[in-house]
Scaffold this motif. Sequence first.
Motif, short mmCIF file in Angstrom:
data_model
loop_
_atom_site.label_atom_id
_atom_site.label_comp_id
_atom_site.label_asym_id
_atom_site.label_seq_id
_atom_site.Cartn_x
_atom_site.Cartn_y
_atom_site.Cartn_z
N ARG A 164 -8.03 -7.63 -4.27
CA ARG A 164 -8.81 -6.44 -5.83
C ARG A 164 -6.59 -5.53 -5.73
O ARG A 164 -6.92 -5.20 -6.56
CB ARG A 164 -10.25 -5.96 -5.68
N VAL A 165 -6.98 -5.01 -4.41
CA VAL A 165 -5.47 -4.37 -4.53
C VAL A 165 -4.27 -5.24 -4.97
O VAL A 165 -3.76 -4.75 -5.88
CB VAL A 165 -5.58 -3.28 -3.08
N GLU A 166 -4.07 -6.11 -4.38
CA GLU A 166 -3.50 -7.25 -4.64
C GLU A 166 -3.63 -7.65 -6.32
O GLU A 166 -1.97 -7.09 -6.87
CB GLU A 166 -3.48 -8.34 -3.97
N LEU A 215 -10.13 1.70 -8.57
CA LEU A 215 -9.96 0.58 -7.81
C LEU A 215 -11.64 1.03 -7.31
O LEU A 215 -12.33 -0.58 -6.24
CB LEU A 215 -9.46 0.28 -6.99
N PHE A 271 -10.18 4.81 0.07
CA PHE A 271 -9.36 5.51 -0.75
C PHE A 271 -9.84 6.75 -0.83
O PHE A 271 -8.87 8.24 -0.77
CB PHE A 271 -9.15 4.84 -2.25
N LEU A 283 2.27 1.71 -3.67
CA LEU A 283 1.26 2.19 -4.47
C LEU A 283 0.80 3.94 -4.81
O LEU A 283 0.44 4.57 -5.24
CB LEU A 283 0.16 1.51 -4.19
N ARG A 330 -9.10 -6.60 -0.65
CA ARG A 330 -6.94 -6.65 -0.24
C ARG A 330 -7.13 -7.56 -1.66
O ARG A 330 -5.93 -6.95 -2.52
CB ARG A 330 -7.01 -8.09 0.74
N CYS A 375 -6.83 2.24 5.68
CA CYS A 375 -6.95 1.47 4.64
C CYS A 375 -6.18 0.05 5.30
O CYS A 375 -7.03 -1.13 4.79
CB CYS A 375 -5.93 2.12 4.01
N PHE A 432 -8.43 -3.48 4.91
CA PHE A 432 -7.57 -4.70 3.95
C PHE A 432 -7.73 -5.59 4.79
O PHE A 432 -7.93 -6.99 4.15
CB PHE A 432 -6.73 -4.40 3.12
N LEU A 465 -5.30 5.67 -6.62
CA LEU A 465 -6.30 4.91 -6.77
C LEU A 465 -7.74 4.46 -6.24
O LEU A 465 -8.09 3.23 -6.34
CB LEU A 465 -5.71 4.05 -5.39
N TYR A 476 -1.97 -4.47 -8.06
CA TYR A 476 -0.60 -3.82 -7.60
C TYR A 476 0.12 -4.95 -8.92
O TYR A 476 1.08 -4.74 -9.57
CB TYR A 476 -0.35 -4.83 -5.90
N LEU A 490 0.88 -0.80 -0.30
CA LEU A 490 -0.26 0.13 0.12
C LEU A 490 0.63 1.73 0.37
O LEU A 490 0.06 2.33 -0.84
CB LEU A 490 -0.94 -0.18 1.27
#
Length: 173
Positions: free
Chosen positions: A68-70, A41, A46, A28, A66, A55, A59, A37, A73, A25
């Motif tokens: 979705r963020v991974e 997303l 965010f 990012l 989590r 955050c 997550f 972000l 990334y 995070l």
Amino acid sequence: MQVGYPMIEQQQNNPLHGLSLDTMLTELVAFYDWKILYAALRLECFNINPTMASCLKFFKKTEWARERVEGFYLYRFKRMPKGSSAQFELKPRERGFGDGIVPRKPEELTLELVAEMRAKATADYEAMKRNEGQGRPRYGKDKPRAQDGYAQNKRTNTNKPAPSQDPTNPWGK
């Protein structure tokens, strides 16, 4: 008699291996910012008074966010090659990449570019829905096919380079 150590399995080539959520995070947010972000997303953590602590707490409690963020990334920030459909069945931390595949420079994103990508995705989705509603098959055996089997592989637009047929090139360029 000497006691042996259990064999340690070799970790799959995955940029997420050993990477904490906090570090990911931080990277990012440093490269993009909270606004980009959120635009990319669509996670409210965010958007509304974003902080690292809030955050991370969200997550850690919310697996789908989590993941979705991974995924972001891996495929936007590290620009790893897209995997097979079987790979996408796995969670991002369980996916692997071939040996020798290294991350590339992060994709530059702006609010305008994210909006364009979202509009295109929406238009593509709507077009797909319209085609399904008309009873025309989108995929499957009923789809009309070219006479010779090689016609599907011919390039239609000569301005774009043909995808690489080199099996060692995972990006197809």
